[in-house]
Scaffold this motif. Structure first.
Motif, PDB file in Angstrom:
ATOM      1  N   MET A   1      14.615  -8.992   5.290  1.00  0.00           N
ATOM      2  CA  MET A   1      14.704 -10.422   5.027  1.00  0.00           C
ATOM      3  C   MET A   1      14.025 -10.806   3.717  1.00  0.00           C
ATOM      4  O   MET A   1      14.475 -11.681   3.002  1.00  0.00           O
ATOM      5  N   VAL A   2      12.901 -10.127   3.418  1.00  0.00           N
ATOM      6  CA  VAL A   2      12.192 -10.432   2.172  1.00  0.00           C
ATOM      7  C   VAL A   2      13.073 -10.099   0.971  1.00  0.00           C
ATOM      8  O   VAL A   2      13.148 -10.860   0.001  1.00  0.00           O
ATOM      9  N   GLY A   3      13.771  -8.948   1.045  1.00  0.00           N
ATOM     10  CA  GLY A   3      14.643  -8.561  -0.057  1.00  0.00           C
ATOM     11  C   GLY A   3      15.788  -9.536  -0.247  1.00  0.00           C
ATOM     12  O   GLY A   3      16.150  -9.876  -1.384  1.00  0.00           O
ATOM     13  N   ILE A   4      16.365 -10.011   0.850  1.00  0.00           N
ATOM     14  CA  ILE A   4      17.453 -10.986   0.756  1.00  0.00           C
ATOM     15  C   ILE A   4      16.955 -12.286   0.142  1.00  0.00           C
ATOM     16  O   ILE A   4      17.623 -12.903  -0.699  1.00  0.00           O
ATOM     17  N   HIS A   5      15.751 -12.716   0.569  1.00  0.00           N
ATOM     18  CA  HIS A   5      15.184 -13.963   0.027  1.00  0.00           C
ATOM     19  C   HIS A   5      14.919 -13.837  -1.468  1.00  0.00           C
ATOM     20  O   HIS A   5      15.216 -14.761  -2.235  1.00  0.00           O
ATOM     21  N   ARG A   6      14.387 -12.697  -1.908  1.00  0.00           N
ATOM     22  CA  ARG A   6      14.111 -12.504  -3.334  1.00  0.00           C
ATOM     23  C   ARG A   6      15.402 -12.461  -4.139  1.00  0.00           C
ATOM     24  O   ARG A   6      15.471 -13.014  -5.246  1.00  0.00           O
ATOM     25  N   THR A   7      16.420 -11.790  -3.596  1.00  0.00           N
ATOM     26  CA  THR A   7      17.704 -11.731  -4.285  1.00  0.00           C
ATOM     27  C   THR A   7      18.313 -13.119  -4.431  1.00  0.00           C
ATOM     28  O   THR A   7      18.825 -13.488  -5.496  1.00  0.00           O
ATOM     29  N   ARG A   8      18.250 -13.903  -3.364  1.00  0.00           N
ATOM     30  CA  ARG A   8      18.778 -15.256  -3.412  1.00  0.00           C
ATOM     31  C   ARG A   8      17.995 -16.113  -4.398  1.00  0.00           C
ATOM     32  O   ARG A   8      18.566 -16.923  -5.137  1.00  0.00           O
ATOM     33  N   MET A  10      16.382 -15.027  -7.093  1.00  0.00           N
ATOM     34  CA  MET A  10      16.750 -14.612  -8.450  1.00  0.00           C
ATOM     35  C   MET A  10      18.118 -15.160  -8.838  1.00  0.00           C
ATOM     36  O   MET A  10      18.321 -15.578  -9.987  1.00  0.00           O
ATOM     37  N   ALA A  11      19.065 -15.175  -7.885  1.00  0.00           N
ATOM     38  CA  ALA A  11      20.393 -15.711  -8.174  1.00  0.00           C
ATOM     39  C   ALA A  11      20.329 -17.199  -8.492  1.00  0.00           C
ATOM     40  O   ALA A  11      21.023 -17.681  -9.396  1.00  0.00           O
ATOM     41  N   GLU A  12      19.483 -17.922  -7.771  1.00  0.00           N
ATOM     42  CA  GLU A  12      19.338 -19.354  -8.033  1.00  0.00           C
ATOM     43  C   GLU A  12      18.710 -19.598  -9.403  1.00  0.00           C
ATOM     44  O   GLU A  12      19.125 -20.495 -10.139  1.00  0.00           O
TER      45      GLU A  12
END
Length: 221
Positions: A1-8, A10-12
């Motif tokens: 979940m942490v990786g998904i949150h960081r990816t999101r 960075m995309a934002e």
């Protein structure tokens, strides 16, 4: 979940930066991805023939392989100048001229102009001019190479980008289109870099004059 949150996250951040500084974001995104594409192209150009000959000695080959960084700089410079300048300007102009409605007709119109006008008459010539200049080619050499390879480069570009550009204009928001183009360009520019850096075939030696066999001397009677 942490990786998904960081990816999101960075995309934002990328989306915000791309909307505020569209040309800068496009230039740095494209130059980084296309530089990696050229390194990949060089690796494949060396690895494929060596793989056939060495039959498993890839470790020694990879250690001995050298990268032509001037060639890589040419493709990186092309990505920075073309995608951060003319290409991004065209993408913004498409929306001003044709609108931003995500319709099939709108996406098809943008795709036709981008693939069949922009690519063969601006993208491909700019690619050869910029990369050739950085590599140290003369204007005559660039012109001759572009003339001999333009048709193949343009047809290959159209085959890849016709479906890709339609999807890009139909689905992807404006601020991320160059990002999508750059990732697809990784494959396209790997091929285009390979095409434009093929070694010239060796010049065959001039034919040797054939000597007629000496006639036997006639004996005098």
């Amino acid at each position: 979940m942490v990786g998904i949150h960081r990816t999101r996250n960075m995309a934002e951040r990328y989306s915000i930066f791309s909307q505020n500084r569209p040309h800068t974001a496009a230039a740095f995104t494209a130059s980084a991805i296309l530089g990696a594409a050229d390194v990949s192209s060089q690796f494949l150009q060396h690895w494929i023939p060596q793989r056939r000959r060495l039959l498993g000695a890839e470790t020694k080959f990879c250690r001995d392989m050298s990268i032509d960084w001037r060639r890589t700089a040419g493709l990186t410079t092309f990505g920075f100048i073309h995608y951060g300048g003319a290409c991004k300007w065209l993408y913004l102009w498409y929306d001003r001229l044709l609108g931003t409605a995500p319709t099939l007709r709108n996406a098809a119109a943008k795709m036709v102009f981008d693939v069949y006008v922009h690519s063969p008459f601006l993208l491909v010539p700019c690619f050869y001019i910029i990369t050739g200049s950085v590599k140290g080619q003369t204007p005559t050499q660039i012109s001759e190479q572009l003339r001999s390879e333009w048709l193949e480069a343009s047809l290959g570009t159209a085959l890849l980008w016709t479906p890709m550009c339609f999807v890009n204009f139909y689905v992807v928001p404006q601020h991320s289109r160059i990002l999508v183009v750059s990732f697809v360009s990784f494959a396209h520019k790997t091929w285009l870099s390979w095409l434009s850096n093929q070694p010239e075939p060796p010049t065959p030696p001039p034919p040797q004059p054939t000597q007629s066999p000496a006639k036997p001397a006639q004996s005098s009677s």
